[in-house]
Enzyme design. Sequence first.
Site, PDB file in Angstrom:
ATOM      1  N   ASP A 100      -8.560  -2.107 -25.858  1.00  0.00           N
ATOM      2  CA  ASP A 100      -8.423  -0.772 -26.468  1.00  0.00           C
ATOM      3  C   ASP A 100      -9.289   0.242 -25.735  1.00  0.00           C
ATOM      4  O   ASP A 100      -8.900   1.364 -25.524  1.00  0.00           O
ATOM      5  CB  ASP A 100      -8.846  -0.841 -27.939  1.00  0.00           C
ATOM      6  CG  ASP A 100      -7.856  -1.694 -28.727  1.00  0.00           C
ATOM      7  OD1 ASP A 100      -8.195  -2.116 -29.838  1.00  0.00           O
ATOM      8  OD2 ASP A 100      -6.757  -1.948 -28.176  1.00  0.00           O
ATOM      9  N   GLU A 123       3.099  -7.950   8.958  1.00  0.00           N
ATOM     10  CA  GLU A 123       3.040  -6.490   8.998  1.00  0.00           C
ATOM     11  C   GLU A 123       3.885  -5.868   7.893  1.00  0.00           C
ATOM     12  O   GLU A 123       3.883  -4.653   7.712  1.00  0.00           O
ATOM     13  CB  GLU A 123       3.541  -5.967  10.357  1.00  0.00           C
ATOM     14  CG  GLU A 123       2.664  -6.370  11.522  1.00  0.00           C
ATOM     15  CD  GLU A 123       1.226  -5.971  11.307  1.00  0.00           C
ATOM     16  OE1 GLU A 123       0.356  -6.859  11.372  1.00  0.00           O
ATOM     17  OE2 GLU A 123       0.961  -4.780  11.042  1.00  0.00           O
ATOM     18  N   ARG A 182      -2.324  -9.435 -20.500  1.00  0.00           N
ATOM     19  CA  ARG A 182      -3.193  -8.929 -21.562  1.00  0.00           C
ATOM     20  C   ARG A 182      -2.419  -8.098 -22.574  1.00  0.00           C
ATOM     21  O   ARG A 182      -2.847  -7.954 -23.721  1.00  0.00           O
ATOM     22  CB  ARG A 182      -4.315  -8.089 -20.962  1.00  0.00           C
ATOM     23  CG  ARG A 182      -5.279  -8.845 -20.077  1.00  0.00           C
ATOM     24  CD  ARG A 182      -6.296  -7.904 -19.461  1.00  0.00           C
ATOM     25  NE  ARG A 182      -7.089  -7.251 -20.487  1.00  0.00           N
ATOM     26  CZ  ARG A 182      -8.175  -7.822 -21.057  1.00  0.00           C
ATOM     27  NH1 ARG A 182      -8.551  -9.019 -20.696  1.00  0.00           N
ATOM     28  NH2 ARG A 182      -8.861  -7.187 -21.983  1.00  0.00           N
ATOM     29  N   PRO A 184       0.809  -1.221   0.000  1.00  0.00           N
ATOM     30  CA  PRO A 184       0.000   0.000   0.000  1.00  0.00           C
ATOM     31  C   PRO A 184       0.843   1.273   0.000  1.00  0.00           C
ATOM     32  O   PRO A 184       0.359   2.344  -0.295  1.00  0.00           O
ATOM     33  CB  PRO A 184      -0.807  -0.114   1.307  1.00  0.00           C
ATOM     34  CG  PRO A 184      -0.757  -1.548   1.668  1.00  0.00           C
ATOM     35  CD  PRO A 184       0.560  -2.056   1.182  1.00  0.00           C
TER      36      PRO A 184
HETATM   37  N1  LIG Z   1      -3.102  -2.469  -1.405  1.00  0.00           N
HETATM   38  C1  LIG Z   1      -2.004  -3.110  -1.892  1.00  0.00           C
HETATM   39  N2  LIG Z   1      -1.458  -2.843  -3.083  1.00  0.00           N
HETATM   40  O1  LIG Z   1      -0.396  -3.648  -3.218  1.00  0.00           O
HETATM   41  N3  LIG Z   1      -0.260  -4.433  -2.145  1.00  0.00           N
HETATM   42  C2  LIG Z   1      -1.254  -4.131  -1.312  1.00  0.00           C
HETATM   43  C3  LIG Z   1      -1.491  -4.774  -0.010  1.00  0.00           C
HETATM   44  O2  LIG Z   1      -2.442  -4.476   0.679  1.00  0.00           O
HETATM   45  N4  LIG Z   1      -0.572  -5.694   0.346  1.00  0.00           N
HETATM   46  C4  LIG Z   1      -0.700  -6.374   1.617  1.00  0.00           C
HETATM   47  C5  LIG Z   1       0.430  -5.991   2.530  1.00  0.00           C
HETATM   48  C6  LIG Z   1       0.281  -6.770   3.806  1.00  0.00           C
HETATM   49  C7  LIG Z   1       1.444  -6.493   4.706  1.00  0.00           C
HETATM   50  C8  LIG Z   1       2.739  -6.790   4.044  1.00  0.00           C
HETATM   51  C9  LIG Z   1       2.904  -6.021   2.775  1.00  0.00           C
HETATM   52  C10 LIG Z   1       1.731  -6.280   1.859  1.00  0.00           C
END
Ligand SMILES: Nc1nonc1C(=O)NCC1CCCCC1
Length: 246
Positions: A169, A116, A154, A89
């Site tokens: 497209d 985590e 894709r 994230p």
């Molecule tokens: N949103 C997201 N976009 O890309 N990845 C995401 C995610 O939520 N990943 C889980 C986390 C959970 C803890 C460790 C690191 C990844």
Amino acid sequence: MRIDVVSLFPEFVAQCAGFGVVGRAVERGLLSIHGTNPRDFAEGNYRRVDDRPFGGGPGMVMLVDPLRRALASARASGDGPARVVYLSPQGARLDQAGVRRLSSLPRLVLLCGRYEGVDERLVRAEVDEEVSIGDYVLSGGELPAAVLIDAIARLQSGALNDAESAAQDSFEDGLLDCPHYTRPVEHEFGAVPDVLLSGDHARIARWRWMQALGRTADRRPDLFAGRTLSKTDIALLREYQEGAVA
Ligand SMILES: Nc1nonc1C(=O)NCC1CCCCC1
């Protein structure tokens, strides 16, 4: 294109490679997907891949060295340099332009975190870019990796048939897609717009473009940022907003 996935659940992502467009891209030799499990590179009787966070707090953090060794193994499993992408994230938001950029590379290594997260020292030393599929927290990076693999597959030349590439497209131009209809013509939920039954391909294309512009303006005006609308686009948008019946 070769994609290596470093994950505690490599079979999860491999499953996604077995269906639809991704499965067809793999069958056609356009894409290969390989899994590497950091647990196979963990030491000690318990083959630890995580430990408690310094500074306290809930959950566990993935250790540097099992991931480091797994990444090294993934890199060594293919030819040439590979770009390491960490799904998290905290990454840059993925869009179609980013998918196009990543799909043009010969190799990718996708790092999937759990718990985590990953020790920051591993991220800084080994990760080329962090990518987010959206502002929400999942349980691991495997689903985001599967999303990215699907979008990349894709774009591999030869992966899509004509109908699918037409669908591709409609998003490639950065607008939302137009509405789609199929049989029956009449239904209690409504009728198919006459224009789509007209057989007038130019008029149909104009209507579809107007719908894409209008729906984008209504639902995702942010997609117009940095985009110069032509006079025709502006006229079509006005027609859409005036409720033009196709
Ligand atoms: N949103 C997201 N976009 O890309 N990845 C995401 C995610 O939520 N990943 C889980 C986390 C959970 C803890 C460790 C690191 C990844």
